[in-house]
Design a protein around this motif. Structure first.
Motif, PDB file in Angstrom:
ATOM      1  N   GLY A 113       0.709  -1.229  -0.009  1.00  0.00           N
ATOM      2  CA  GLY A 113      -0.067  -0.025  -0.015  1.00  0.00           C
ATOM      3  C   GLY A 113       0.684   1.250  -0.043  1.00  0.00           C
ATOM      4  O   GLY A 113       2.069   1.264  -0.048  1.00  0.00           O
ATOM      5  N   ARG A 114       0.117   2.639  -0.262  1.00  0.00           N
ATOM      6  CA  ARG A 114       0.681   3.780  -0.229  1.00  0.00           C
ATOM      7  C   ARG A 114      -0.211   4.588   0.400  1.00  0.00           C
ATOM      8  O   ARG A 114      -1.342   4.528   0.208  1.00  0.00           O
ATOM      9  N   ILE A 115       0.198   5.436   1.404  1.00  0.00           N
ATOM     10  CA  ILE A 115      -0.516   6.582   2.348  1.00  0.00           C
ATOM     11  C   ILE A 115      -0.073   7.887   1.500  1.00  0.00           C
ATOM     12  O   ILE A 115       1.104   8.221   1.303  1.00  0.00           O
ATOM     13  N   GLY A 116      -1.218   8.631   0.895  1.00  0.00           N
ATOM     14  CA  GLY A 116      -0.804  10.018   0.627  1.00  0.00           C
ATOM     15  C   GLY A 116      -0.721  10.847   1.795  1.00  0.00           C
ATOM     16  O   GLY A 116      -1.924  11.135   2.456  1.00  0.00           O
ATOM     17  N   MET A 117       0.258  11.600   1.865  1.00  0.00           N
ATOM     18  CA  MET A 117       0.376  12.647   2.720  1.00  0.00           C
ATOM     19  C   MET A 117       0.356  14.027   2.337  1.00  0.00           C
ATOM     20  O   MET A 117       1.219  14.434   1.523  1.00  0.00           O
ATOM     21  N   ILE A 118      -0.781  14.748   2.619  1.00  0.00           N
ATOM     22  CA  ILE A 118      -0.786  16.034   1.882  1.00  0.00           C
ATOM     23  C   ILE A 118      -0.829  16.970   2.986  1.00  0.00           C
ATOM     24  O   ILE A 118      -1.651  17.161   3.977  1.00  0.00           O
ATOM     25  N   GLY A 119      -0.013  17.939   2.993  1.00  0.00           N
ATOM     26  CA  GLY A 119       0.483  18.784   4.143  1.00  0.00           C
ATOM     27  C   GLY A 119       1.424  18.225   5.191  1.00  0.00           C
ATOM     28  O   GLY A 119       2.367  17.534   4.609  1.00  0.00           O
ATOM     29  N   HIS A 120       1.179  18.482   6.383  1.00  0.00           N
ATOM     30  CA  HIS A 120       2.102  17.775   7.498  1.00  0.00           C
ATOM     31  C   HIS A 120       1.252  17.777   8.496  1.00  0.00           C
ATOM     32  O   HIS A 120       0.259  18.017   8.837  1.00  0.00           O
ATOM     33  N   PRO A 121       1.739  16.998   9.872  1.00  0.00           N
ATOM     34  CA  PRO A 121       0.774  16.917  11.036  1.00  0.00           C
ATOM     35  C   PRO A 121       0.851  18.226  11.586  1.00  0.00           C
ATOM     36  O   PRO A 121       1.429  19.173  11.407  1.00  0.00           O
TER      37      PRO A 121
ATOM     38  N   PHE B 275       5.482  -1.950   8.537  1.00  0.00           N
ATOM     39  CA  PHE B 275       4.334  -2.277   7.681  1.00  0.00           C
ATOM     40  C   PHE B 275       4.358  -2.523   6.049  1.00  0.00           C
ATOM     41  O   PHE B 275       3.403  -3.253   5.609  1.00  0.00           O
ATOM     42  N   GLY B 276       5.391  -2.141   5.674  1.00  0.00           N
ATOM     43  CA  GLY B 276       5.612  -2.091   3.991  1.00  0.00           C
ATOM     44  C   GLY B 276       4.979  -1.017   3.452  1.00  0.00           C
ATOM     45  O   GLY B 276       4.954  -1.008   2.193  1.00  0.00           O
ATOM     46  N   ILE B 277       4.153  -0.139   3.970  1.00  0.00           N
ATOM     47  CA  ILE B 277       3.249   0.814   3.529  1.00  0.00           C
ATOM     48  C   ILE B 277       4.214   1.936   3.283  1.00  0.00           C
ATOM     49  O   ILE B 277       5.202   2.485   4.209  1.00  0.00           O
ATOM     50  N   TYR B 278       3.965   2.638   2.056  1.00  0.00           N
ATOM     51  CA  TYR B 278       5.050   3.669   1.602  1.00  0.00           C
ATOM     52  C   TYR B 278       4.231   5.047   1.673  1.00  0.00           C
ATOM     53  O   TYR B 278       2.937   5.218   1.421  1.00  0.00           O
ATOM     54  N   THR B 279       4.800   6.382   2.069  1.00  0.00           N
ATOM     55  CA  THR B 279       4.127   7.341   2.088  1.00  0.00           C
ATOM     56  C   THR B 279       4.681   8.176   1.092  1.00  0.00           C
ATOM     57  O   THR B 279       5.825   8.556   0.912  1.00  0.00           O
ATOM     58  N   GLU B 280       3.604   8.692   0.333  1.00  0.00           N
ATOM     59  CA  GLU B 280       3.724   9.676  -0.709  1.00  0.00           C
ATOM     60  C   GLU B 280       3.392  10.860  -0.436  1.00  0.00           C
ATOM     61  O   GLU B 280       2.063  11.108  -0.171  1.00  0.00           O
ATOM     62  N   PHE B 281       4.413  11.878  -0.429  1.00  0.00           N
ATOM     63  CA  PHE B 281       3.929  13.357   0.079  1.00  0.00           C
ATOM     64  C   PHE B 281       3.538  14.195  -1.278  1.00  0.00           C
ATOM     65  O   PHE B 281       3.957  14.128  -2.376  1.00  0.00           O
ATOM     66  N   LEU B 282       2.250  14.765  -0.812  1.00  0.00           N
ATOM     67  CA  LEU B 282       1.386  15.238  -1.985  1.00  0.00           C
ATOM     68  C   LEU B 282       1.408  16.714  -1.773  1.00  0.00           C
ATOM     69  O   LEU B 282       1.378  17.035  -0.546  1.00  0.00           O
ATOM     70  N   GLU B 283       0.846  17.641  -2.719  1.00  0.00           N
ATOM     71  CA  GLU B 283       0.838  18.903  -2.599  1.00  0.00           C
ATOM     72  C   GLU B 283      -0.580  19.078  -2.876  1.00  0.00           C
ATOM     73  O   GLU B 283      -1.289  18.862  -3.796  1.00  0.00           O
ATOM     74  N   LEU B 284      -1.056  20.638  -2.334  1.00  0.00           N
ATOM     75  CA  LEU B 284      -2.366  20.844  -2.868  1.00  0.00           C
ATOM     76  C   LEU B 284      -2.377  21.308  -4.260  1.00  0.00           C
ATOM     77  O   LEU B 284      -3.488  21.155  -4.993  1.00  0.00           O
ATOM     78  N   HIS B 285      -1.530  21.817  -4.640  1.00  0.00           N
ATOM     79  CA  HIS B 285      -1.428  22.281  -6.452  1.00  0.00           C
ATOM     80  C   HIS B 285      -1.906  21.111  -7.269  1.00  0.00           C
ATOM     81  O   HIS B 285      -2.196  20.952  -8.285  1.00  0.00           O
TER      82      HIS B 285
END
Length: 473
Positions: free
Chosen positions: A179-187, A205-215
């Motif tokens: 799996g992949r978690i999309g992180m938009i913004g920050h904590p 867990f094997g799940i990857y964090t993909e950092f995304l932006e509002l644009h």
């Protein structure tokens, strides 16, 4: 096309163990064992991928089974103890694998007819429990994650329930591993209990964090297709009680943001989303931030857990309960009612339609408390009956652990501020629950699901290799 729905799946390995010297000694025993093995495979659920390594009765067969499971990338392994087998037919099979092993201690029938069991060969064909302790002993020595299912192959609903439950728990591991978690913004700034090391999350867990932006959402809004946009319009009309004063432009922007998020999730192959934005919301991003609680509620309904305040740990907890229970919602402890021994539990923002039999109430808020911006709140009225809380926590040594509790959503006054919240009574006094829950060290968020899921969470903890602390019952 249909709106995006992510369906979890699991790769289940299965093999059968026996002693090869028996086959020439006892005519028909091998055939009987394989017949029983075939019936067990027929009890497994359909929504999994089964990798069958067959009969393992010697070291060579065990090594071949290991290669089969490694190549398949199994999430869980069933080991059927068909008759007595030395444990040397098990350890080589799981060498180098992290998948948990579930020992199937299953007899063909519920009891042995001693009057008809008059040969050793017949007895060995109905025997299963003699080999199980040896298998679990070596699994214990290996520090492997394992479980046991005991019962009968024929006419035993408990066995079917257990097999399906283990497969559902394996679906959690599969969803996380691939799996992949999309992180938009920050904590949320200063919420140090939420902060994580994304590399440790991946390693555990094997799940990857993909950092995304509002644009990226804004760009996707300009590219949504007419078909997808129309599907989103219909979904929102069908699922939300649109009683707030909306103009046509606001509704269209809401639908565009929903369609854009679905497009982005498809493009990035996301399984979940964590979101928090603390910047200026009066400019070009205002139309994105305002409807996001509605958008995230729609995504949760479509199988994509979404957690506010950038909380990745609770996003994972929500993903777990969504797969297990078909339901998840961000939750925190709101208020205690010491007079009536209950606790109000909920959270502002998005929630899950599976929590409620009614369409959620929408409210417009001029301020998102503690955050920038304004927009919609979604209040879901939680079903009465059992509820389960699940938190993912990190201890001082950096180890992740699960914390769970069961209570009951009961009738009574709740806060009608636009936030989803429920009045919950636990099987222990609310003072004791609060003390135990806080002492367990969760973050201030958890996932809430309707139903009693602690037994399933116990299995999931085994599959994920995590410690579990159950507060109650």
């Amino acid at each position: 096309m249909g709106l995006y729905i992510r369906k979890p799946y699991a790769v289940i390995g299965i093999f059968c163990i026996g002693l090869n010297t028996y086959w020439s000694q006892f005519q028909g025993l091998r055939e009987a064992v394989m017949d029983h093995y075939g019936k067990i495979k027929g009890l497994l659920p359909e929504d999994i991928h089964v990798t069958d390594a067959g009969l393992v009765d010697n070291y060579t067969a065990a090594a071949e089974a290991n290669r089969t499971f490694v190549e398949a990338g199994v999430d869980l392994i069933f080991c059927y103890c068909a008759t007595y087998s030395p444990s040397s037919n098990v350890l080589p099979v799981i060498h180098g694998l992290s998948a948990p092993v579930i020992v199937l201690n299953l007899q063909p029938e519920r009891s042995v007819d001693c009057s008809q069991t008059n040969t050793i060969g017949t007895w060995l064909g109905t025997l299963s429990c003699a080999g199980a302790p040896e298998v679990t002993a070596v699994l214990k020595k290996k520090n492997a994650s394992y479980g046991v299912v005991t019962g009968a192959i024929a006419g035993d609903p408990h066995v079917i329930s257990e097999l399906h439950a283990w497969c559902r728990s394996a679906a959690v591991a599969a969803r996380l591993k691939r799996g992949r978690i999309g992180m938009i913004g920050h904590p949320f700034n200063g919420m140090m209990d939420l902060y994580v090391d994304e590399t440790k999350i991946y390693n555990q867990f094997g799940i990857y964090t993909e950092f995304l932006e509002l644009h990226q959402i804004k760009n996707a809004m300009g590219e949504v297709t007419g078909e997808l946009l129309e599907e989103c319009r219909q979904f929102i009309k069908d699922h939300f009680a649109l009683t707030v004063s909306q103009n046509a432009r606001e509704f269209e922007e809401l639908c565009k943001v929903t369609a854009a998020m679905i497009s982005l999730i498809r493009e990035q192959d996301l399984d979940a989303v964590a979101f928090h934005y603390a910047g200026e919301t009066q400019g070009e991003y205002k139309d994105i931030i305002g409807p996001m609680n509605i958008v995230f509620s729609a995504l949760i309904a479509l199988g994509i857990p979404c957690c506010v305040e950038g909380d990745i740990k609770t996003t994972i907890a929500m993903l777990i309960t969504k797969v297990l229970a078909g339901c998840c919602a961000t939750a925190e402890l709101y208020s205690m009612d010491l007079e009536n021994d209950t606790c109000l539990i909920g959270h502002s923002g998005s929630s899950d339609f599976a929590l409620s039999d009614e369409k959620p109430v929408l409210k417009e808020s001029e301020v998102f408390h503690g955050k920038s911006g304004k927009g919609y709140l979604t209040q879901f009225l939680v079903k009465k009956g059992p509820v389960t809380l699940l938190a993912l926590s990190e201890d001082g040594e950096g180890k992740y652990r699960l914390i769970a509790a069961e209570g009951e959503s009961i009738p009574g006054d709740i806060l009608m501020l636009g936030d989803t919240n429920a009045r919950v009574r636990f099987p222990i006094p609310v003072r004791e629950f609060m003390d135990r829950w806080c002492m367990a060290g969760p973050s201030h968020h958890s996932s809430m699901a309707v139903g009693s899921w602690v037994d399933m969470i116990r299995k999931t903890a085994v599959v994920l290799g995590l410690e579990l602390e159950v507060i109650c019952p």
